[in-house]
Write a protein that holds these residues in place. Structure first.
Motif, PDB file in Angstrom:
ATOM      1  N   UNK A 323       0.584  -1.151  -0.397  1.00  0.00           N
ATOM      2  CA  UNK A 323       0.101  -0.399   0.365  1.00  0.00           C
ATOM      3  C   UNK A 323       0.994   1.138   0.007  1.00  0.00           C
ATOM      4  N   UNK A 324       0.918   1.939  -0.995  1.00  0.00           N
ATOM      5  CA  UNK A 324       1.333   3.299  -1.155  1.00  0.00           C
ATOM      6  C   UNK A 324       0.701   4.077  -1.493  1.00  0.00           C
ATOM      7  N   UNK A 325       0.806   5.511   0.183  1.00  0.00           N
ATOM      8  CA  UNK A 325       0.434   6.605   0.195  1.00  0.00           C
ATOM      9  C   UNK A 325       1.452   7.556  -0.005  1.00  0.00           C
ATOM     10  N   UNK A 326       0.612   8.974  -0.955  1.00  0.00           N
ATOM     11  CA  UNK A 326       1.430  10.181  -1.319  1.00  0.00           C
ATOM     12  C   UNK A 326       2.597   9.540  -2.258  1.00  0.00           C
ATOM     13  N   UNK A 327       1.776   8.272  -3.163  1.00  0.00           N
ATOM     14  CA  UNK A 327       2.507   8.090  -4.276  1.00  0.00           C
ATOM     15  C   UNK A 327       2.014   8.207  -5.930  1.00  0.00           C
ATOM     16  N   UNK A 328       1.305   9.398  -6.019  1.00  0.00           N
ATOM     17  CA  UNK A 328       1.204   9.299  -7.119  1.00  0.00           C
ATOM     18  C   UNK A 328       2.388   9.956  -8.267  1.00  0.00           C
ATOM     19  N   UNK A 329       3.458  10.756  -8.052  1.00  0.00           N
ATOM     20  CA  UNK A 329       4.753  11.717  -7.988  1.00  0.00           C
ATOM     21  C   UNK A 329       5.723   9.874  -8.786  1.00  0.00           C
ATOM     22  N   UNK A 385      -2.231   3.909  -3.482  1.00  0.00           N
ATOM     23  CA  UNK A 385      -2.305   2.797  -4.270  1.00  0.00           C
ATOM     24  C   UNK A 385      -2.161   1.277  -4.161  1.00  0.00           C
ATOM     25  N   UNK A 386      -2.245   0.552  -4.439  1.00  0.00           N
ATOM     26  CA  UNK A 386      -2.511  -0.571  -3.984  1.00  0.00           C
ATOM     27  C   UNK A 386      -1.861  -2.156  -4.741  1.00  0.00           C
ATOM     28  N   UNK A 387      -0.835  -2.413  -4.439  1.00  0.00           N
ATOM     29  CA  UNK A 387      -0.428  -3.377  -5.392  1.00  0.00           C
ATOM     30  C   UNK A 387      -0.366  -5.088  -5.233  1.00  0.00           C
ATOM     31  N   UNK A 388      -1.012  -5.724  -5.461  1.00  0.00           N
ATOM     32  CA  UNK A 388      -0.737  -6.684  -5.152  1.00  0.00           C
ATOM     33  C   UNK A 388      -1.873  -8.366  -5.220  1.00  0.00           C
ATOM     34  N   UNK A 389      -2.111  -9.346  -5.033  1.00  0.00           N
ATOM     35  CA  UNK A 389      -3.324 -10.271  -5.298  1.00  0.00           C
ATOM     36  C   UNK A 389      -4.234  -9.719  -4.726  1.00  0.00           C
ATOM     37  N   UNK A 390      -4.955  -9.082  -3.771  1.00  0.00           N
ATOM     38  CA  UNK A 390      -5.931  -8.267  -2.896  1.00  0.00           C
ATOM     39  C   UNK A 390      -6.325  -7.099  -4.177  1.00  0.00           C
ATOM     40  N   UNK A 391      -5.678  -6.856  -4.837  1.00  0.00           N
ATOM     41  CA  UNK A 391      -6.284  -6.130  -5.680  1.00  0.00           C
ATOM     42  C   UNK A 391      -7.293  -6.196  -7.568  1.00  0.00           C
TER      43      UNK A 391
END
Length: 406
Positions: A323-329, A385-391
């Protein structure tokens, strides 16, 4: 006319005669207040038995005797036999110990209020005539709901020591602030607020409360952190209650630890009110469980400011949820680092903008296409941003189908 007083029972001996349903309910309250509870009864409810097994209270497994009241500060007669309750109250009266007879409110020297706690205020309701527990509880609940909804100005009227309360306001939906957080806003003389979080709550504070906006955006930090720290300390040292209203949780990439340190270093009392962190709540509201049995048992929370650090890369490679916070850039660098390290190109990705608000938008893609998808949809901060199979969009449906039902 009944004179109303509050009794401080913390660290003091309370004797409860009887161990049924009514006694169990009252015992929980005494324990919550920090009283040393002694229950006297030949039989006890499962609840009281468990408390006794854990050492939370003393249970004397027999009929009560007058000597059981020795050294007590307060006595509750709560058996199902009115004659026994009357005897217990008479023993208490002889020893000048305040007591309650649950079977007859006209006996005993005290009445227990239906109470609610609101920060450092307790509100209690009692009946001055015959006991009517359901009635006083209904009144208590209505009053408590009004206070906790911000309907009462809880600011102190007398001169007092200033303090700072760090409040996590949650991901943005004002209903997701905690009860204590809402209470703290009602106590505030000053609110120092971020740009994100449940800032809609600020319309409910009185007009004479000072509101200071120190909010940041990715490329604009108008008030440096050291100035925010100084502002909190300055207002508190003037004898004011300062609420630092922060998005999400103060201690999850919220720099709350720095603000607490600044207050403690300056000798300013500080309270931390945890908040619902967007790292977990925003995916949940979007139907994404950050952990799921047989899918992902580990979740890593990182900040886009950290970029693709080794832990984040390892999470993508090993199949943990990232899980990424403040990660758009920072998304392009994170994606490339994951792919270079061997993360699966088809790993599901969900980008949730303005989670929990009416403007929420979800972009679903896979790791190899995440940067392109974000560009095409015009993803903008704030986003999780959520990266992983749970998404995977069909995760919950497939998990439900695979789970046997009893």
């Amino acid at each position: 006319m009944t004179a109303l007083f509050g009794l401080a029972l913390t660290g003091r001996r309370v004797v409860v005669v009887g161990a049924g349903k009514v006694a169990s309910r009252r015992v929980r309250r005494f324990l919550a207040e920090g009283a040393h509870v002694c229950v006297v009864a030949p039989a006890a409810s499962d609840d009281i038995r468990r408390h006794a097994q854990h050492g939370d209270l003393e249970w004397r497994d027999r009929e009560a005797a007058a000597a059981d009241l020795d050294d007590a500060w307060f006595v509750l007669a709560a058996t199902d036999d009115p004659a026994v309750n009357a005897a217990v109250v008479s023993w208490a009266d002889a020893r000048r110990i305040f007591s309650i007879d649950v079977s007859d409110g006209s006996r005993g020297s005290a009445r227990q209020a239906a109470s609610s706690q609101h920060g450092d205020l307790a509100v209690g309701v009692v009946s001055t005539e015959g006991p009517d527990p359901a009635r006083i509880r209904a009144v208590r609940d209505a009053v408590a709901a009004h206070i906790d909804a911000g309907g009462v100005d809880l600011r102190r009227r007398r001169t007092h020591e200033g303090r700072v309360i760090l409040v996590g306001s949650g991901p943005g939906d004002p209903s997701l602030i905690t009860v204590r957080g809402r209470q703290a806003l009602s106590e505030a003389d000053v609110v120092v607020t971020d740009r994100l979080g449940a800032t809609e709550l600020l319309v409910t504070v009185p007009y004479d409360v000072e509101v200071v906006n120190v909010g940041k955006s990715p490329d604009n930090h108008p008030v440096p952190q050291h100035e925010i720290n100084a502002l909190l300390v300055d207002r508190a040292k003037r004898g004011l209650v300062v609420v630092r209203l922060k998005g999400g949780d103060p201690f999850v990439f919220g720099r709350g630890g720095e603000e607490v340190h600044a207050c403690l270093e300056a000798g300013v009392p500080v309270e931390v009110v945890p908040g619902v962190t967007s790292a977990l709540s925003v995916p949940a509201l979007a139907g994404i469980p950050v952990t799921q049995r047989q899918v992902a048992g580990t979740v890593v929370i990182t900040s886009g400011h950290a970029g693709a650090d080794p832990t984040a890369v390892a999470a993508m490679v090993e199949g943990a949820t990232l899980v990424v916070l403040m990660g758009v850039n920072a998304l392009p660098g994170i994606v490339q680092a994951g792919l270079d390290a061997g993360a699966a190109p088809g790993m599901p990705v969900a980008i949730i903008e303005r989670g929990s608000t009416p403007q929420e938008r979800i972009t679903r893609t896979v790791l190899s296409d995440a940067v392109r998808s974000a560009g095409e949809t015009g993803v903008k901060p704030p986003a999780i941003i959520v990266i992983g199979q749970v998404a995977h969009p069909e995760l919950l449906a497939s998990a439900a189908a695979a789970t046997p039902h009893s």
